[in-house]
Design an enzyme around this catalytic site. Sequence first.
Site, PDB file in Angstrom:
ATOM      1  N   ASP A   1      51.639  40.512  36.990  1.00 22.04           N
ATOM      2  CA  ASP A   1      50.539  39.547  36.873  1.00 22.04           C
ATOM      3  C   ASP A   1      49.929  39.493  35.476  1.00 22.04           C
ATOM      4  OD1 ASP A   1      50.636  38.583  39.507  1.00 22.04           O
ATOM      5  OD2 ASP A   1      49.630  40.369  40.226  1.00 22.04           O
TER       6      ASP A   1
ATOM      7  N   TYR B   1      46.032  36.133  45.720  1.00 20.79           N
ATOM      8  CA  TYR B   1      45.252  37.367  45.651  1.00 20.79           C
ATOM      9  C   TYR B   1      44.105  37.248  44.676  1.00 20.79           C
ATOM     10  CZ  TYR B   1      47.117  41.345  48.251  1.00 20.79           C
ATOM     11  OH  TYR B   1      47.423  42.239  49.230  1.00 20.79           O
TER      12      TYR B   1
HETATM   13 CU   LIG Z   1      48.296  43.876  48.803  1.00 16.70          CU
END
Ligand SMILES: [Cu+2]
Length: 619
Positions: free
Chosen positions: A279, A362
């Site tokens: 990320d 997320y």
């Molecule tokens: Cu996770």
Amino acid sequence: MASILRRDQRVSESWRFASIEMQEPPKVEVKAWTPGDAMPRKAIAVLWDRENNETYEGVVDLAADSVVSWTHIPDVTPNFTVDEYHDVDEALRVHPGVVKVLSERGITDMSLVLIDVWTYGREVMPAQWRDRRLGWCDLWLRKSPTGNPYAHPISGLKLIVDMNTLELLDIEDHHDYGLPEVDGEYVPELRDPGERDDLKPLDIVQPEGVSFTLDGNELTWQNWKMRVGFNFREGMTLHQISFNDQGEERDVAYRMSFAEMVVPYRDPGYDHYRRTAFDIGEWGLGYMTTSLSLGCDCLGEITYIDAVINNSKGEPETIKQAMCLHEEDNAVLWKHVDGDGSAEVRRMRRMVVSFHATVANYEYLVYWRFYQDGNIECEVRATGAMVTTPLESDSDKAPPSGTLVDTRTYAPFHQHFIVARMDLDVDGEGNTLVEVDSSAAPISKDNPYGLALQTQQTPIASEKDAGRDFNWETQRAWKVVNPNKTNKLGSNTAYKIVPGDAFPAMLDESSPVYKRAPVIGHQLWVTAEDPAERWPAGDYPTQSVGGEGITTWIKDDANLIDEDLVLWYVFGVHHITRIEDWPMMPSDTVSFWLKPFGFFDQNPSLDAPRSKPKGMSCH
Ligand SMILES: [Cu+2]
């Protein structure tokens, strides 16, 4: 920056800016700086030409309005950009091939479809397209315009796309397990029952204002001083962290940030085998930083700092309220009730410096906290929506690598490895890392009851031993010791790294994701400071094979005794998915600490102010 490169290097419309970052001056220059001194203002950009997929690094002297260097970097893929993420979604959503394959599955309202592009590791890419800037896409369907975008995965269907041309190279139609009837909404308006009303207001009030000052980017609070920075890749960075010890300004750290995040999904099934997100290196935590709002993300008297990033045209964009500074009450700092009944209590106050990043499904909430007793806590909360997958039939059980979370739906196991980069300078740059193991001494004449507990201290002498593992049996911890400075009792001053939320990689060393990020193979690394060594999984982890980053840096076996050290602590979430993480995951909180160990001559918070509750006494 962009206009100088467009003018001098003929950077045309076919080019995109992967990143623009101010170049930090060398440490020695920063430390020698005094107000009024001129500082060089150089910026570095990574760009690529979409026409031939070639990557260049350009350094520009902003004050001189000139290009300092312009370098072709062969065989690399720059990070993907937020603009491309949106471009792919828009382009493929109206692509006739995509519309057709979805209509065959009964999906006709394209406004409810989300196309989520991911990057690849090179070994997992289809062989015929390895020279391209290649994305692969998941597809998701919302139940309604405001519904959870990630509740209904369209299974067994992946789109392979050339990111430069937005050409759809392949529609992989592997299987269709349909759309199970799941309870996947999280907005109260879409749930029954929706929102309870049984909470009374809780206000954090500081009627006389806050106890910290922010002067430019310099934050001062309760003996602590530091500077707050930001860039596209690491997000928030903290610089020149010091503690005022009875009038003496003492260094603790030069720079602290997150340098990489690796999220391998640990499910070998068709829908997940290529899912290995880097990320920070592939996307950039700064680019994905979201604006914070008062009373929601941060409660109380809040000071915000905006961040400036660039879009892929090289234009500046501001993230309003990107970082949040505030104080928090955290129960008791120290207390004793004397035998005569008198009590001394100090409330613990902490200074929180934080930011939030949304990485597609997320969210990562990052908190650095500073305490009056010299402690530093680094906490991350992972929340948001898990990736899920339908099972083929009602009778199927979740595969061994996942947990059943809803009707015919499982969430694959995965891990979130975060690499914190910490250039500690404990009382200056000359430091040594010492590994501390506890053990019980054998029963002997001097230890007849077997009570003796002792510690063994092992200095890590050179980079051949750079990768260190946590050891539960010995309650291993690490100290960064200054061998040149002693406290009043004659022991060397130190800060201790108290490990938390570390876990083994559990990956075969030959697996493609491990080869790309061997940094996750140990919980702590220590290297000699080198400004070129910033990204432990390589400068360009997108579509990487491996052989870059921390394992190459340590090959010269540099000395680590009385050196300027950088520590890399690897921690995160070993996410064995739970049903309670569905459909929206309550924050999973992980952390580690830095604590003074003989850094001070005694408890440095003895002089912390007494709390003064109105009209009452703590005695
Ligand atoms: Cu996770």
